[in-house]
Enzyme design. Structure first.
Site, PDB file in Angstrom:
ATOM      1  N   HIS A 198      -1.079  -1.111   5.167  1.00 51.42           N
ATOM      2  CA  HIS A 198      -1.238   0.153   4.442  1.00 51.42           C
ATOM      3  C   HIS A 198      -1.409   1.329   5.403  1.00 51.42           C
ATOM      4  CE1 HIS A 198      -1.246  -0.698   0.182  1.00 51.42           C
ATOM      5  NE2 HIS A 198      -2.114  -1.685   0.312  1.00 51.42           N
ATOM      6  N   GLY A 215      -9.644  -6.136  -1.047  1.00 50.75           N
ATOM      7  CA  GLY A 215      -9.413  -5.232   0.073  1.00 50.75           C
ATOM      8  C   GLY A 215      -8.898  -3.894  -0.412  1.00 50.75           C
ATOM      9  N   CYS A 267      -1.025  -6.154  -5.199  1.00 48.58           N
ATOM     10  CA  CYS A 267      -1.598  -4.949  -4.600  1.00 48.58           C
ATOM     11  C   CYS A 267      -2.090  -4.027  -5.706  1.00 48.58           C
ATOM     12  CB  CYS A 267      -0.551  -4.236  -3.742  1.00 48.58           C
ATOM     13  SG  CYS A 267      -1.146  -2.742  -2.930  1.00 48.58           S
ATOM     14  N   LEU A 268      -3.257  -3.431  -5.492  1.00 45.83           N
ATOM     15  CA  LEU A 268      -3.812  -2.512  -6.485  1.00 45.83           C
ATOM     16  C   LEU A 268      -2.946  -1.269  -6.664  1.00 45.83           C
ATOM     17  CD1 LEU A 268      -7.589  -2.717  -5.488  1.00 45.83           C
ATOM     18  CD2 LEU A 268      -6.450  -3.847  -7.412  1.00 45.83           C
ATOM     19  N   GLN A 300      -4.990   4.324  -0.122  1.00 45.07           N
ATOM     20  CA  GLN A 300      -4.922   3.936  -1.530  1.00 45.07           C
ATOM     21  C   GLN A 300      -5.795   4.805  -2.425  1.00 45.07           C
ATOM     22  OE1 GLN A 300      -5.363  -0.534  -0.596  1.00 45.07           O
ATOM     23  NE2 GLN A 300      -4.138  -0.494  -2.466  1.00 45.07           N
ATOM     24  N   HIS A 324      -2.492  -7.369   5.233  1.00 45.58           N
ATOM     25  CA  HIS A 324      -2.086  -6.549   4.087  1.00 45.58           C
ATOM     26  C   HIS A 324      -2.692  -5.146   4.184  1.00 45.58           C
ATOM     27  CE1 HIS A 324      -1.140  -6.124  -0.358  1.00 45.58           C
ATOM     28  NE2 HIS A 324      -2.019  -5.146  -0.181  1.00 45.58           N
ATOM     29  N   GLU A 325      -3.998  -5.071   4.487  1.00 47.79           N
ATOM     30  CA  GLU A 325      -4.668  -3.770   4.538  1.00 47.79           C
ATOM     31  C   GLU A 325      -4.237  -2.963   5.762  1.00 47.79           C
ATOM     32  OE1 GLU A 325      -5.998  -2.846   1.933  1.00 47.79           O
ATOM     33  OE2 GLU A 325      -6.163  -4.812   0.994  1.00 47.79           O
TER      34      GLU A 325
END
Length: 267
Positions: free
Chosen positions: A232, A124, A186-187, A129, A228-229
């Site tokens: 953000h 995702g 997380c990226l 991001q 999670h997304e």
């Protein structure tokens, strides 16, 4: 004038809040608008090449952050992933206007997001991001990704593959009160993981990349990815929700939890 941006053109000067910076062609004299930042860091004057008459919105730190130039609005190469600490990850994103969804710049952003997510690889990604404060998320989980995890973990997480989803202006709500505790990464916070409690069943409504309304009913791991997304887009990272004493490096993921920590799995 601290905290404000002064917009200077040949014919007029206007003061606007720095919560939205914008760049726009001046059709009267065929020149691009100049932006003068009067907030800290020191004042800079920047002139960007523009490709249309539409307004391009960026976050309040866009002028001084090189990362913003790497987004889909400025060039074709895949942008870098923004890391924790950049204000764009800690501020709410704005909705995409309906008449913007099919625009070339928004479609380019979506394409960039998909490329970056798959290259990472990840399941995702949210627009902030890559430095773009818009409410857009992409997600995808494949048989290949799932095969990398232990079979017992996949079963406990209720993890199943699903095709690529692109959702603009997502609105998430829980369907049931059931929750589960599992590790997340997380990226934008690479190299670390922590336990986060999430709802097991959610519903998300929004628009697809063609501007058509969509509704997603998700459970298990897909529901976790969606939460999670969507976090953000509100300026929230998983570390803002984590069980604090579970925070660890990715290399230590298999070490046992401290006795004071809750057990993993459904609650």
């Amino acid at each position: 004038m601290k905290g404000l941006l002064q917009r200077v053109s040949l014919f007029r000067t206007r003061v606007v809040p720095t919560s939205f910076l914008f760049f726009q062609n001046n059709n009267n004299n065929n020149n691009n608008t100049l932006l003068v930042s009067s907030s800290s860091p020191p004042t800079r004057i920047i002139q960007f090449p523009l490709w249309s008459n539409s307004i391009r919105y960026l976050s309040s730190t866009a002028i001084t952050s090189e990362r913003r130039k790497e987004g889909g609005w400025f060039n074709k190469r895949p942008p870098n992933i923004v890391k924790a600490g950049d204000p764009v990850l800690h501020e709410p994103a704005r909705e995409v206007e309906p008449n913007e969804i099919k625009s070339e710049r928004v479609q380019n952003i979506i394409d960039d997001m998909i490329r970056v997510m798959r290259k990472a690889p990840g399941v995702g990604l949210a627009a902030p991001q890559i430095g773009i404060p818009l409410k857009i998320i992409v997600l995808e989980d494949t048989e290949e990704y799932i095969s990398y995890d232990k079979e017992e973990e996949v079963k406990a997480q209720d993890r199943k593959p699903f095709d690529l989803l692109v959702i603009l202006n997502p609105k998430l709500k829980k369907k049931k009160n059931r929750t589960a505790l599992f590790f997340e990464g997380c990226l934008s916070v690479d190299g670390f993981m922590a336990v986060v409690e999430r709802y097991l069943d959610v519903e998300v409504e929004g628009f697809d990349r063609d501007g058509e309304p969509i509704k997603i009913n998700a459970s298990g791991w897909q529901a976790r990815i969606l939460q999670h997304e969507c976090d953000h887009l509100d300026g929230t990272l998983y570390v803002d929700r984590m069980v604090p004493r579970t925070f660890r490096t990715s290399k230590n993921i298999d070490l046992p939890l401290a006795h004071v920590c809750p057990k993993l799995g459904p609650r």
